[in-house]
Design an enzyme around this catalytic site. Structure first.
Site, PDB file in Angstrom:
ATOM      1  CB  VAL A  81     -51.242 -16.395  73.453  1.00 26.96           C
ATOM      2  CG1 VAL A  81     -50.837 -17.821  73.802  1.00 26.96           C
ATOM      3  CG2 VAL A  81     -50.646 -15.417  74.470  1.00 26.96           C
ATOM      4  CB  CYS A 131     -54.717 -21.293  62.370  1.00 27.95           C
ATOM      5  SG  CYS A 131     -55.884 -22.212  63.386  1.00 27.95           S
ATOM      6  CG  ASP A 168     -59.691 -25.105  73.735  1.00 29.82           C
ATOM      7  OD1 ASP A 168     -58.521 -25.513  73.893  1.00 29.82           O
ATOM      8  OD2 ASP A 168     -59.962 -23.951  73.381  1.00 29.82           O
ATOM      9  NE  ARG A 204     -56.695 -23.808  72.340  1.00 36.15           N
ATOM     10  CZ  ARG A 204     -57.198 -22.883  71.547  1.00 36.15           C
ATOM     11  NH1 ARG A 204     -56.399 -22.253  70.696  1.00 36.15           N
ATOM     12  NH2 ARG A 204     -58.484 -22.581  71.582  1.00 36.15           N
ATOM     13  CB  THR A 226     -57.730 -13.565  71.487  1.00 35.26           C
ATOM     14  OG1 THR A 226     -58.387 -14.823  71.326  1.00 35.26           O
ATOM     15  CG2 THR A 226     -58.303 -12.846  72.705  1.00 35.26           C
TER      16      THR A 226
END
Length: 423
Positions: free
Chosen positions: A260, A277, A337, A339, A360
């Site tokens: 993800v 990233c 964060d 998200r 991850t």
């Protein structure tokens, strides 16, 4: 395994003005809350809640109610580790004494749930703590705040609940755990449900995402199937790059390799070396391609860990002046964060995923997805690619955000190129 009651029973009890017990995921708070509908608040219900809980009674509300009543965040930068959205505390202006008694708090709770109430009906601060629930409820955030609002709505009531954590009767310095909560619920004839079951119930009966299009996407890592999605709660579009048959050899959607990935224009497109990233996205595509079966879910709207592109550039400006990535966000009045993964979880379920190996280095991402009925059987690390531009950023993610990034202390800025490997 602890016996749980049906969501249908809990909804019926909420509608009838009873309290229910709701437990969350063991990797999250691992607690049980007493919950009842705010419009059904009575002195007796409030007194019962105070007797068996921490006494810090909160009233989760839908966002539109918070807006109508002018309930602003308690603090400009939410630093709660679970993202609980506390607002300024309130008391009813009329019909209460000091505001702290069970009768007074019940009056304030009912007023918060009253569709005709206005901001001027309350004094601030007070003795009742409103919480702002995420739009989309537990499908967006698997918390007790959202569970309370969802249960009230499912019961046909106003989108307002009352919650508080149940204290252990064995150890009053601790919160009650699952087995003790079952005993407590039985003793008081209360339904006991889990947030995971509520998510599953809503997922079976509702759908908040739409599959818009599918197309073949040839990449340097091979061919993927791109599946585009929209969500009714977000003005963004998401895309999943799918490799192989997700159902798998047994047709059950288990053991799927999944990444993800949060949108990062600067890293993914421009090749910025300030973050990792771009290399993470490339590594994930390569690993899924080698596996021959898996998904790279590209989540739009996650730029800068959810703060947006312009705020991200402002944060970079502060980092250039010496702040780290966490402090830069906080100085801007933004969370470290922002998200959430509820929409992503729904997309994965729609694609047929039931259990996965999650690509991850961020353990918090596992918690963010695990509460949605998606079983994460393994966290698969991604390669770490450190360079002179991002080494401080990576160390901050490791030291302040809990990312599992080993070997960074061995990085030597005097050696040109990138340093790293699998962690």
């Amino acid at each position: 395994m602890t016996r749980l009651d049906s969501v249908e029973r809990a909804v019926a009890d909420i509608a009838a003005g009873k309290a229910v017990v709701v437990i969350d995921d063991e990797d999250r708070e691992n607690e049980g809350d007493l919950i009842f509908a705010a419009e059904k608040a009575t002195p007796e219900l409030v007194a019962f809640m105070v007797r068996y809980t921490s006494g810090y009674l909160c009233v989760p509300l839908a966002g539109e109610i918070c807006d109508r009543l002018g309930l602003l965040p308690m603090y400009a930068v939410n630093q709660d580790k679970h993202g609980t959205a506390y607002t300024v505390t309130v008391d009813a202006k009329v019909g209460v004494g000091t505001g702290i008694s069970a009768s007074d708090r019940a009056t304030t709770m009912r007023l918060l749930a009253d569709p005709d109430s206005v901001a001027d009906d309350f004094t601030k601060p007070g003795h009742v703590v409103p919480l702002r629930a995420k739009d989309g409820g537990v499908l967006r955030r698997p918390g007790h705040t959202e569970a309370a609002v969802d249960l009230a709505r499912l019961a046909g009531l106003q989108a307002a609940g009352t919650i508080c954590e149940i204290v252990s009767q064995k150890d009053e310095g601790a919160m009650a755990q699952t087995d003790e909560l079952r005993i407590f619920a039985d003793e008081h004839d209360l339904a006991l449900i889990s947030i995971a079951d509520l998510i599953e119930w809503r997922r079976k009966h509702e759908k908040h995402i739409a599959r818009v299009a599918e197309a073949r996407i040839p990449t340097r890592h091979g061919e993927f199937r791109a599946v585009g999605y929209t969500s009714i709660y977000e003005d963004v579009e998401h895309v999943a790059l799918v490799k192989g048959d997700i159902a798998g050899p047994h047709g059950d959607g288990h053991d799927v390799l999944v990444r993800v990935h949060s949108e990062c224009l600067t890293g993914d497109v421009f090749g910025s070396r300030r973050c990792d990233c771009g290399p993470q996205l490339d590594a994930a595509l390569a690993m899924v391609a080698r596996e021959g079966r898996g998904i790279v879910l590209y989540m739009r709207g996650h730029e800068g860990r959810g703060i947006g592109l312009m705020h991200k550039l402002q944060a970079y400006q502060l980092q250039d002046a010496g702040d780290d990535t966490v402090d830069a966000n906080l100085k801007l009045g933004l969370p470290a964060d922002a998200r959430d993964y509820g929409t992503g979880a729904q997309i994965l379920v729609d694609l047929g995923v039931r259990s996965m190996r999650l690509l991850t280095n961020n353990p918090a991402k596992r918690v963010g997805l695990d509460g949605y009925g998606l079983h994460i059987i393994e966290r698969v690390p991604l390669p770490v690619r450190a360079n002179a531009e991002n080494i401080r950023y990576l160390m901050t993610k490791r030291d302040r955000m809990g990312h599992d990034l080993v070997g960074l202390d061995d990085f030597d800025e005097a050696v040109p190129g990138e340093f790293g490997g699998a962690v």
